[in-house]
Scaffold this motif. Structure first.
Motif, mmCIF file in Angstrom:
data_model
loop_
_atom_site.group_PDB
_atom_site.id
_atom_site.type_symbol
_atom_site.label_atom_id
_atom_site.label_comp_id
_atom_site.label_asym_id
_atom_site.label_seq_id
_atom_site.Cartn_x
_atom_site.Cartn_y
_atom_site.Cartn_z
ATOM 1 N N LEU A 1 0.798 -1.218 0.000
ATOM 2 C CA LEU A 1 0.000 0.000 0.000
ATOM 3 C C LEU A 1 0.837 1.278 0.000
ATOM 4 O O LEU A 1 0.512 2.234 -0.705
ATOM 5 C CB LEU A 1 -0.925 0.010 1.217
ATOM 6 N N ARG B 1 2.838 1.294 -3.550
ATOM 7 C CA ARG B 1 2.078 1.225 -4.801
ATOM 8 C C ARG B 1 0.814 2.080 -4.839
ATOM 9 O O ARG B 1 0.239 2.243 -5.916
ATOM 10 C CB ARG B 1 1.686 -0.231 -5.094
ATOM 11 N N VAL B 2 0.373 2.616 -3.704
ATOM 12 C CA VAL B 2 -0.878 3.385 -3.710
ATOM 13 C C VAL B 2 -0.696 4.778 -3.108
ATOM 14 O O VAL B 2 -1.093 5.775 -3.707
ATOM 15 C CB VAL B 2 -1.998 2.625 -2.953
ATOM 16 N N HIS C 1 0.240 8.196 -5.006
ATOM 17 C CA HIS C 1 0.119 7.994 -6.448
ATOM 18 C C HIS C 1 -0.965 8.897 -7.029
ATOM 19 O O HIS C 1 -1.888 9.313 -6.345
ATOM 20 C CB HIS C 1 -0.183 6.525 -6.758
ATOM 21 N N VAL D 1 -3.458 10.388 -4.078
ATOM 22 C CA VAL D 1 -3.833 9.652 -2.872
ATOM 23 C C VAL D 1 -3.013 10.226 -1.719
ATOM 24 O O VAL D 1 -1.830 9.939 -1.573
ATOM 25 C CB VAL D 1 -3.563 8.142 -3.028
ATOM 26 N N LEU E 1 -9.786 6.147 -0.026
ATOM 27 C CA LEU E 1 -8.637 6.968 -0.376
ATOM 28 C C LEU E 1 -8.908 8.379 0.124
ATOM 29 O O LEU E 1 -9.956 8.954 -0.187
ATOM 30 C CB LEU E 1 -8.427 7.003 -1.892
ATOM 31 N N THR F 1 -13.168 2.794 -1.543
ATOM 32 C CA THR F 1 -12.419 1.914 -2.449
ATOM 33 C C THR F 1 -13.324 1.246 -3.474
ATOM 34 O O THR F 1 -12.844 0.781 -4.509
ATOM 35 C CB THR F 1 -11.678 0.828 -1.649
ATOM 36 N N LEU G 1 -6.046 -0.317 -10.601
ATOM 37 C CA LEU G 1 -4.834 0.052 -9.871
ATOM 38 C C LEU G 1 -3.630 -0.271 -10.736
ATOM 39 O O LEU G 1 -3.206 -1.417 -10.829
ATOM 40 C CB LEU G 1 -4.742 -0.729 -8.553
ATOM 41 N N VAL H 1 -4.061 5.543 -10.029
ATOM 42 C CA VAL H 1 -5.267 4.906 -9.505
ATOM 43 C C VAL H 1 -6.454 5.465 -10.279
ATOM 44 O O VAL H 1 -6.657 6.679 -10.311
ATOM 45 C CB VAL H 1 -5.424 5.196 -7.999
#
Length: 275
Positions: free
Chosen positions: A8, A11-12, A15, A28, A45, A84, A90, A94
């Motif tokens: 998380l 990668r999230v 981003h 995010v 998010l 979400t 993803l 995103v």
């Protein structure tokens, strides 16, 4: 995404967020985490200065938060959370549903002003104002998400009792005897059709190299750096979420059960890659 899980933080978090036509709509800024009856899940998010201000250090974060509250039109402004269930893909960015994009755009006047004139002028800050469409991105591909849940609003305030990922990062992780396993640097999740269920905490004694992703991929980078970071991270462990007995955010700490069977994060990834 690798080995059946998603990192998380790597990668999230931070981003870019895009719409169905690849138009850039934000970033995010944080992730909302919630306990359900049977799992610890990512439920949203966090997007915008209301969430970003809580990640900035000390007086700077308090100042950005104060500016955001002063300029907000509501009497009790709340950070914006995108459920979400509104995420459709993803990848490197995103991707959100059209409904979520439209709802976010209604709050963009304040967010863009703050990012351009406040956050964008902080040395080293990630931000600024970008309206261009994104390409497909060069990050690792991840599965397309399920169709949006039309019974849930496209954006909402934070859920009561939820925790934010940023409040837990760097928190000491202790077992029930008080032995310190290290600091929390990453959360792993599996992605189902309806929710992102957290599976493991990644804990380290040496966060050096984390922002470059060496904690997640033992094969990346020059050989000398790979060996150096493997040595620094040799005591890293994965802690199953089911072993958590307590989470506090002020001061931040995570308490887990005693266990002698925890494995290293690279346990299944250190074999040489083919080719």
């Amino acid at each position: 995404m690798s080995d059946g899980h998603l990192d998380l933080v790597l990668r999230v978090l931070d981003h870019q967020i895009v719409g169905p036509r690849r138009e850039l709509v934000g970033k995010v800024d944080d992730l909302e985490l919630s306990w359900t009856a049977d799992a610890f899940v990512v439920t949203g998010l966090v997007v915008g200065p209301g969430g970003l201000s809580q990640r900035l250090p000390g007086r700077l974060g308090a100042w950005v938060g104060a500016v955001w509250r002063r300029l907000s039109t509501g009497s009790e402004p709340q950070p914006v959370v995108v459920p979400t269930t509104q995420v459709t893909d993803l990848g490197s960015p995103v991707e959100l549903t059209e409904a979520a994009v439209e709802a976010l755009q209604r709050s963009f006047g304040l967010e863009r002003w703050l990012r351009r004139y406040v956050v964008g002028r902080i040395p080293g800050a990630k931000g600024g104002d970008h309206d261009e469409a994104l390409d497909s991105g060069d990050g690792p591909a991840t599965p397309t998400m399920s169709r949006a849940d039309l019974t849930e609003p496209p954006v909402r305030p934070p859920a009561p009792g939820a925790q934010w990922l940023s409040a837990l990062l760097g928190a000491p992780v202790l077992d029930e005897d008080g032995h310190r396993l290290g600091d929390l640097i990453e959360l792993h999740t599996g992605i189902g059709n309806e929710r992102w269920t957290l599976t493991h905490l990644q804990v380290t004694h040496s966060p050096l190299g984390t922002e470059l992703g060496y904690h997640a991929d033992p094969h990346q980078g020059p050989a000398l750096l790979r060996r150096a970071f493997r040595h620094l991270q040799r005591h890293d462990v994965l802690v199953p979420v089911g072993e958590i007995t307590e989470i506090r955010t002020e001061p931040a700490r995570v308490v887990v059960t005693r266990s002698g069977a925890r494995r290293h994060p690279h346990h299944d990834a250190t074999a040489p890659r083919p080719g």
